[in-house]
Scaffold this motif. Structure first.
Motif, PDB file in Angstrom:
ATOM      1  N   GLN A  79      -8.501  10.355  11.429  1.00 16.12           N
ATOM      2  CA  GLN A  79      -7.403  11.286  11.154  1.00 16.12           C
ATOM      3  C   GLN A  79      -7.881  12.315  10.126  1.00 16.12           C
ATOM      4  N   LEU A  80      -7.211  13.424  10.131  1.00 16.43           N
ATOM      5  CA  LEU A  80      -7.561  14.471   9.173  1.00 16.43           C
ATOM      6  C   LEU A  80      -6.607  14.404   7.995  1.00 16.43           C
ATOM      7  N   VAL A  81      -7.123  14.710   6.826  1.00 16.87           N
ATOM      8  CA  VAL A  81      -6.302  14.667   5.613  1.00 16.87           C
ATOM      9  C   VAL A  81      -6.677  15.832   4.713  1.00 16.87           C
ATOM     10  N   VAL A  82      -5.680  16.371   4.030  1.00 20.42           N
ATOM     11  CA  VAL A  82      -5.933  17.462   3.083  1.00 20.42           C
ATOM     12  C   VAL A  82      -5.731  16.924   1.668  1.00 20.42           C
ATOM     13  N   ALA A  83      -6.747  17.115   0.828  1.00 16.45           N
ATOM     14  CA  ALA A  83      -6.665  16.605  -0.552  1.00 16.45           C
ATOM     15  C   ALA A  83      -6.080  17.674  -1.474  1.00 16.45           C
ATOM     16  N   HIS A  84      -5.242  17.241  -2.396  1.00 10.23           N
ATOM     17  CA  HIS A  84      -4.650  18.163  -3.382  1.00 10.23           C
ATOM     18  C   HIS A  84      -4.870  17.611  -4.794  1.00 10.23           C
ATOM     19  N   GLY A  85      -4.759  18.506  -5.755  1.00 11.81           N
ATOM     20  CA  GLY A  85      -4.785  18.072  -7.158  1.00 11.81           C
ATOM     21  C   GLY A  85      -6.163  18.071  -7.769  1.00 11.81           C
ATOM     22  N   THR A  86      -6.206  17.666  -9.033  1.00 16.68           N
ATOM     23  CA  THR A  86      -7.449  17.732  -9.795  1.00 16.68           C
ATOM     24  C   THR A  86      -8.086  16.364 -10.009  1.00 16.68           C
ATOM     25  N   GLY A  87      -7.461  15.310  -9.504  1.00 17.16           N
ATOM     26  CA  GLY A  87      -7.922  13.941  -9.775  1.00 17.16           C
ATOM     27  C   GLY A  87      -9.339  13.645  -9.326  1.00 17.16           C
ATOM     28  N   MET A  88      -9.777  14.275  -8.234  1.00 18.84           N
ATOM     29  CA  MET A  88     -11.131  13.998  -7.740  1.00 18.84           C
ATOM     30  C   MET A  88     -12.122  15.071  -8.192  1.00 18.84           C
ATOM     31  N   ARG A 138      -8.464  -6.923  -3.350  1.00 18.20           N
ATOM     32  CA  ARG A 138      -8.109  -5.788  -4.214  1.00 18.20           C
ATOM     33  C   ARG A 138      -9.332  -4.945  -4.591  1.00 18.20           C
ATOM     34  N   TYR A 139      -9.053  -3.664  -4.818  1.00 23.72           N
ATOM     35  CA  TYR A 139     -10.120  -2.721  -5.155  1.00 23.72           C
ATOM     36  C   TYR A 139      -9.740  -1.945  -6.410  1.00 23.72           C
ATOM     37  N   PHE A 140     -10.746  -1.716  -7.252  1.00 23.50           N
ATOM     38  CA  PHE A 140     -10.539  -0.894  -8.452  1.00 23.50           C
ATOM     39  C   PHE A 140     -10.931   0.535  -8.096  1.00 23.50           C
ATOM     40  N   VAL A 141      -9.991   1.463  -8.219  1.00 20.97           N
ATOM     41  CA  VAL A 141     -10.281   2.846  -7.835  1.00 20.97           C
ATOM     42  C   VAL A 141     -10.210   3.781  -9.049  1.00 20.97           C
ATOM     43  N   GLN A 142     -10.989   4.838  -8.994  1.00 20.30           N
ATOM     44  CA  GLN A 142     -11.036   5.807 -10.095  1.00 20.30           C
ATOM     45  C   GLN A 142     -11.335   7.192  -9.544  1.00 20.30           C
ATOM     46  N   GLY A 143     -10.686   8.208 -10.091  1.00 20.15           N
ATOM     47  CA  GLY A 143     -10.943   9.580  -9.668  1.00 20.15           C
ATOM     48  C   GLY A 143     -12.219  10.100 -10.306  1.00 20.15           C
ATOM     49  N   ASP A 144     -12.773  11.173  -9.767  1.00 20.89           N
ATOM     50  CA  ASP A 144     -14.015  11.722 -10.325  1.00 20.89           C
ATOM     51  C   ASP A 144     -13.770  12.619 -11.540  1.00 20.89           C
ATOM     52  N   GLN A 145     -12.517  13.042 -11.754  1.00 18.53           N
ATOM     53  CA  GLN A 145     -12.193  13.776 -12.978  1.00 18.53           C
ATOM     54  C   GLN A 145     -11.644  12.735 -13.955  1.00 18.53           C
ATOM     55  N   LEU A 146     -12.525  12.216 -14.797  1.00 19.13           N
ATOM     56  CA  LEU A 146     -12.167  11.059 -15.624  1.00 19.13           C
ATOM     57  C   LEU A 146     -11.051  11.348 -16.626  1.00 19.13           C
ATOM     58  N   SER A 147     -10.962  12.586 -17.087  1.00 15.15           N
ATOM     59  CA  SER A 147      -9.923  12.908 -18.093  1.00 15.15           C
ATOM     60  C   SER A 147      -8.548  13.055 -17.465  1.00 15.15           C
TER      61      SER A 147
END
Lengths: 320, 307
Positions: B51-60, B247-256
């Motif tokens: 499926q296609l997805v569009v990412a938004h925001g600054t988290g990644m 379970r999985y531990f997830v984290q965005g690439d924009q750490l702040s």
């Protein structure tokens, strides 16, 4: 020969038309990719530095900021580099003169910020104005950044404009309340837009940008024909910024028709291209020796004459 | 009498040509139908697995800037995800519901005890926590008890409650107070967000969080080659986690700026919440390429990292 020439001309025309529409998107995307690669190298170098070294760079920048008495700026788009200290270029210089990364989520801007120099003037790159504070993550600083923002209608060629000239053209869309993010080494500083104003170059020169005690400001300046767009922002605590920016942090699914459009169009175009090639090959190999050739008018006349002759002969035979 | 016609050969040739071009036209038409059908079937099969997805925001951060178009591989039964994978999941941000309970005279009901229930059709079900997790039972006797504080506030965790309407029933009043007969209705409306984050640790792996340093996975520091910002700005509560089986531990690439598993409220992502793995970034050109196989920890031995 004429046919070949017509084909070449048609093909050229097609390339020009498609190019006209694709150029702004493609050139913009290529410039973004170049910037992203630069920023990746910057991040890798920052990561390899170690915490102490990064702290040292911030301390040095803070020290340099103390030397600034007041923050005023010349119109660097026309005046160029006016005043600089000998060691300005050495501060916060991690990779290729990049100081920081400017991210404006509301208008999709993500650009490296360079030191102001003859190689990276404000008319070509987004630069840090050398008469303003360096981003030292401390109080009492006003970081002034300037970059080109020639509107689409002004640039070359025609209405398109060169990518680097259009770098900050969307800045007009910023309104008070929008957030601006500045990534410096491993730190992130977030600013909230307070005011947007248009000034003449002379007005810009008269403007006192010196921050008050304890203030942390970011000023963005961009070129707009014979005027200058000035955006002033104030720093907000990172906790508040996290809460505000987390609202938009999500993924959305394109609707069904968008899916079909996004996936179907390229496949359809590729399929038609394959079909056309098949047809071209078939036409070439299955064509009869004289197929497609124009009939010689002389031969046609001769054939008609002979037909007349034969029909006359038939008539004569029938009569006899 | 036989009449020789000089154009006979030409006529035959013309007839052949017409027949051939007609055959070719039919072949073309067939090919177009075949192509359209194969596109339709191809799209159907494709959308079955992807499926296609569009990412938004600054988290990644710069990995997935605003408006990125990604190709997501839908999950298969028993699929596991590796550290470095960017996963798409539906996160229900469960915030506790806090109710201040007053009696008919407007006085707070302090130190009273309540049970939580819901009505499913004509059946009443009470909320209880068992060894296997949350459950709905038909008797009050085994139900969980919620006690009001001195201010008369009852706090109800909503991790195991779906969005919907629930009631609190007072089962025990504090000394000197009459039992409240009317049930107290409340609603759970937790926002559900579809997000994209990077997996840092999977089942069985150890994660150490600190408000002053970057996250460690199995004793190794995470790589900051592809990240911006720092974990200090997120100021997570210092703790050790061992990932459960699913379970999985997830984290965005924009750490702040990323709000992720480092936050206590956010928690980790369960298998059931995962909608797929981001395999490829299609747009913009700056992030075009494969998204899998990212090295998330700094190479080195565990002992070195611990030192």
């Amino acid at each position: 020969m004429k046919k070949l020439f017509a084909w070449i001309l048609a093909l050229l025309l097609l390339v020009v038309v498609i190019g006209h529409f694709l150029y702004p998107v493609l050139s913009d995307q290529l410039a973004r990719r170049r910037d992203a690669e630069m920023m990746q190298e910057y991040r890798e170098k920052t990561s390899a530095m170690g915490k102490e070294q990064r702290e040292k760079l911030f301390a040095e920048a803070a020290e340099w900021n103390k030397g600034l008495e007041e923050i005023r700026m010349e119109d660097i788009f026309t005046a160029g580099i006016t005043r600089t200290t000998r060691d300005y270029q050495n501060h916060m210089n991690v990779h290729s003169g990049i100081i920081a990364e400017l991210v404006i989520p509301d208008i999709g801007v993500s650009l490296p910020v360079y030191h102001l120099s003859t190689e990276t003037p404000a008319t070509y790159k987004l630069v840090h104005v050398n008469t303003s504070s360096l981003p030292a993550d401390g109080s009492g600083e006003n970081i002034v950044l300037a970059g080109p923002g020639v509107l689409k209608t002004e640039g070359f060629p025609g209405k398109l404009g060169l990518t680097d000239d259009r770098m900050l053209e969307e800045l007009d869309r910023l309104i008070p309340g929008n957030l601006v993010v500045l990534n410096v080494l491993d730190r992130t500083m977030v600013y909230r837009v307070k005011g947007v104003q248009m000034l003449s170059p002379a007005g810009l020169k008269e403007l006192d940008l010196t921050p008050d005690e304890g203030e942390e400001k970011l000023t963005l300046v961009s070129q707009r024909k014979d005027q200058r767009l000035l955006i002033q922002a104030e720093r907000i605590p990172i906790r508040e910024a996290r809460t505000l920016l987390a609202e938009n942090d999500q993924a959305t699914f394109p609707s069904n028709w968008q899916n079909v459009l996004l996936l179907g169009c390229p496949v359809l175009i590729a399929g038609l291209l394959v079909l056309w090639i098949i047809e071209l090959i078939r036409g070439r190999f299955y064509r009869l020796p004289d197929e497609g050739k124009r009939e010689d008018p002389e031969q046609l006349e001769k054939a008609l004459e002979s037909m007349d002759q034969i029909s006359n002969e038939i008539n004569e035979v029938e009569e006899s | 009498m036989e009449i020789y016609h000089p154009r006979d050969e030409e006529l035959l040739r013309e007839m052949k040509r017409v027949r051939r071009s007609d055959r070719r036209r039919r072949l073309c038409r067939g090919l177009i139908i075949l192509l359209t059908l194969s596109i339709a079937v191809g799209l159907f099969v494709f959308l079955r697995y992807y499926q296609l997805v569009v990412a938004h925001g600054t988290g990644m951060g710069d990995t997935l800037p605003e408006g990125s178009l990604l190709l997501i591989r839908k999950p298969e039964a028993g699929q596991t995800y590796q550290a470095g994978d960017v996963i798409l999941y539906e996160k229900r941000l469960a915030k506790p519901v806090e109710l201040t309970i007053l009696n008919s005279k407007g006085k707070t009901r302090r130190y009273c005890r309540y049970v939580l229930y819901r009505d499913v059709g004509t059946t009443r079900q009470y909320y209880a926590t068992t060894e296997g997790g949350a459950a709905w039972i038909s008797t009050v006797s085994g139900a969980d008890i919620f006690e009001s504080t001195e201010e008369g506030t009852v706090s109800i965790g909503t991790e195991n409650l779906k969005n919907g309407e629930y009631w609190l029933k007072e089962v025990e009043a504090s000394y000197g107070q009459a039992l409240l007969t009317d049930p107290i209705p409340f609603a759970v409306v937790n926002p559900v967000k579809t997000q994209l984050k990077r997996v840092l640790a999977g089942p069985g792996e150890r994660v150490v969080l600190s408000p002053y340093a970057e996250t460690r996975v199995n004793g190794l520091l995470i790589s900051t080659d592809y990240t911006s910002g720092r974990t200090e700005d997120a100021a997570p509560e210092g703790r050790r986690l061992i990932m459960a089986r699913d379970r999985y531990f997830v984290q965005g690439d924009q750490l702040s700026l990323s709000v992720d598993s480092r936050e206590t409220d956010y928690s980790t992502v369960s298998d059931g919440e995962i909608l797929g793995r981001a395999e490829f970034a299609l747009w913009p050109l700056q992030c075009f390429g494969n998204l899998t196989g990212r090295q998330t920890v700094v190479a080195g031995t565990e002992t070195e990292a611990a030192e």
